[in-house]
Design a protein around this motif. Structure first.
Motif, PDB file in Angstrom:
ATOM      1  N   PHE A   3     -23.929  21.625  -3.248  1.00 40.73           N
ATOM      2  CA  PHE A   3     -24.869  22.647  -3.125  1.00 40.73           C
ATOM      3  C   PHE A   3     -26.172  22.172  -2.852  1.00 40.73           C
ATOM      4  CE2 PHE A   3     -21.484  24.749  -5.498  1.00 40.73           C
ATOM      5  CZ  PHE A   3     -21.241  25.705  -4.808  1.00 40.73           C
ATOM      6  N   ASN A   4     -26.428  20.798  -3.124  1.00 42.74           N
ATOM      7  CA  ASN A   4     -28.011  20.220  -2.942  1.00 42.74           C
ATOM      8  C   ASN A   4     -28.759  20.564  -1.555  1.00 42.74           C
ATOM      9  OD1 ASN A   4     -28.474  19.115  -5.600  1.00 42.74           O
ATOM     10  ND2 ASN A   4     -28.607  17.194  -5.021  1.00 42.74           N
ATOM     11  N   PHE A   7     -28.189  28.166  -6.721  1.00 44.59           N
ATOM     12  CA  PHE A   7     -29.652  27.985  -7.455  1.00 44.59           C
ATOM     13  C   PHE A   7     -30.072  26.492  -7.654  1.00 44.59           C
ATOM     14  CE2 PHE A   7     -28.793  32.568  -8.087  1.00 44.59           C
ATOM     15  CZ  PHE A   7     -29.979  33.220  -8.089  1.00 44.59           C
ATOM     16  N   PHE A   8     -29.424  25.740  -8.403  1.00 41.16           N
ATOM     17  CA  PHE A   8     -29.758  24.799  -8.839  1.00 41.16           C
ATOM     18  C   PHE A   8     -29.534  23.378  -8.271  1.00 41.16           C
ATOM     19  CE2 PHE A   8     -30.403  27.954 -12.178  1.00 41.16           C
ATOM     20  CZ  PHE A   8     -31.681  28.096 -12.516  1.00 41.16           C
ATOM     21  N   GLY A   9     -28.152  23.280  -7.979  1.00 40.46           N
ATOM     22  CA  GLY A   9     -27.607  22.214  -7.395  1.00 40.46           C
ATOM     23  C   GLY A   9     -27.645  21.206  -8.520  1.00 40.46           C
ATOM     24  N   TYR A  46     -14.038  33.882 -12.820  1.00 36.25           N
ATOM     25  CA  TYR A  46     -14.967  33.619 -13.544  1.00 36.25           C
ATOM     26  C   TYR A  46     -15.851  32.357 -13.498  1.00 36.25           C
ATOM     27  CZ  TYR A  46     -18.188  32.561 -17.588  1.00 36.25           C
ATOM     28  OH  TYR A  46     -18.991  32.184 -18.238  1.00 36.25           O
ATOM     29  N   VAL A  47     -15.062  31.051 -13.567  1.00 33.10           N
ATOM     30  CA  VAL A  47     -15.359  30.098 -13.573  1.00 33.10           C
ATOM     31  C   VAL A  47     -15.929  29.510 -12.284  1.00 33.10           C
ATOM     32  CG1 VAL A  47     -14.945  27.431 -14.221  1.00 33.10           C
ATOM     33  CG2 VAL A  47     -14.005  29.243 -15.496  1.00 33.10           C
ATOM     34  N   MET A  94     -20.392  28.315  -8.562  1.00 32.56           N
ATOM     35  CA  MET A  94     -21.153  28.640  -7.305  1.00 32.56           C
ATOM     36  C   MET A  94     -22.461  29.261  -7.772  1.00 32.56           C
ATOM     37  SD  MET A  94     -18.080  30.337  -5.080  1.00 32.56           S
ATOM     38  CE  MET A  94     -18.817  30.483  -3.740  1.00 32.56           C
ATOM     39  N   ILE A  95     -22.601  30.213  -8.544  1.00 32.28           N
ATOM     40  CA  ILE A  95     -23.738  30.794  -8.769  1.00 32.28           C
ATOM     41  C   ILE A  95     -25.068  29.677  -9.259  1.00 32.28           C
ATOM     42  CG2 ILE A  95     -25.251  32.264 -10.100  1.00 32.28           C
ATOM     43  CD1 ILE A  95     -22.955  34.167  -9.986  1.00 32.28           C
TER      44      ILE A  95
END
Length: 296
Positions: free
Chosen positions: A223-224, A90-92, A79-80, A85-86
């Motif tokens: 993730f940026n 989306f936002f970084g 879950y964490v 990751m989600i």
């Protein structure tokens, strides 16, 4: 341009204040010194949000990850990890700039007048890697392998380092709860000293904890370059004048690395570009984006 910049920063401050109030809105906890234990505590919020804070209505992703890794019954935090990751996809690091309560505190501290502000601390180039060392060592490896006789680990980062937990959890609880004050020892003194140091540094240099120590920012920063919310540079308009870097409190050469892993998406660079060569992927008029930007 100044009006636009002021408007964006006012909106950002309003979002930071509202999100902090929503995620730490259990006022009764600060009055009684009791931690909220309702059903929402089972769910993570995007930024640092200490589980032990009297007002916290949700859980911190870092604390939740360590809790699972240090358990003798579980070793994989589906879950964490899925949540991180989600949110990251989306936002970084938009989370760092707009939603994290401790990020807001650092922003406010930096507004305190000082003789001379620093663009960065000495050794900045190497200090930036500390957050990855803390992520691997204190958030992952130590909770997994430094276990007691019955196989239980400890949330090492939360226990020994996290200044958000000390400021929003430890200090308020110690102030309210007389019985807890009598039990305070070396660990509380260590974390208080560390927090005081970070507070002082936050007045001198912009967001030292985010730059050098925050493992959550380290995760989101990866993730940026691929997040849904990214920055773009129109190479036909950009003159490499450096105005974006001058406006960036993190000293990022935005025209070269618009999606740097250090960028917290505050948007200051978007407001000052004289050629309007910078935009985000969510803007109506998207700028042309070259192959070099995709690799930045």
């Amino acid at each position: 341009m100044d009006k636009k910049r002021t408007l964006r920063q006012r909106i950002r401050l309003a979002v930071q204040l509202c999100f902090t109030a929503v995620t730490n809105g259990y006022v009764q906890g600060f009055v009684t010194g009791r931690i909220f234990s309702g059903p929402s505590k089972a769910y993570c919020v995007p930024g640092l949000n200490c589980y032990s804070c009297p007002g916290a209505l949700g859980a911190c992703p870092l604390g939740s990850l360590q809790a699972v890794l240090s358990s003798r019954d579980y070793r994989f935090a589906a879950y964490v990890l899925g949540f991180l990751m989600i949110v990251g996809a989306f936002f970084g690091r938009f989370v760092c700039g707009w939603l994290c309560p401790f990020g807001l505190i650092q922003d406010l501290l930096y507004k305190v007048p000082f003789v001379k502000k620093l663009r960065a601390l000495p050794g900045d180039r190497f200090l930036r890697w500390l957050k990855y060392v803390l992520l691997v060592g204190f958030v992952i490896l130590l909770p997994l392998f430094a276990v007691d006789a019955v196989g239980l680990g400890s949330p090492w980062f939360c226990k020994w380092i996290c200044p958000s937990g000390t400021l929003l959890g430890g200090w308020p609880l110690a102030l309210i709860n007389e019985g807890l004050r009598s039990a305070l020892g070396f660990l509380f003194a260590w974390k208080s000293a560390l927090l005081i140091l970070i507070i002082l540094l936050s007045i001198l240099v912009y967001r030292p904890f985010c730059r050098y120590l925050c493992p959550l920012g380290a995760i989101y920063g990866l993730f940026n370059p691929i997040a849904l919310y990214r920055f773009r540079v129109d190479r036909e308009k950009c003159t490499s004048c450096g105005a974006c870097r001058k406006a960036c409190k993190l000293d990022i050469p935005v025209w070269e690395k618009p999606n740097s892993i250090e960028c917290i998406r505050c948007g200051a660079c978007l407001d000052v570009c004289p050629e309007q060569a910078l935009s985000s992927t969510l803007a109506r008029n998207r700028c042309v984006h070259t192959r070099e930007d995709a690799n930045s």
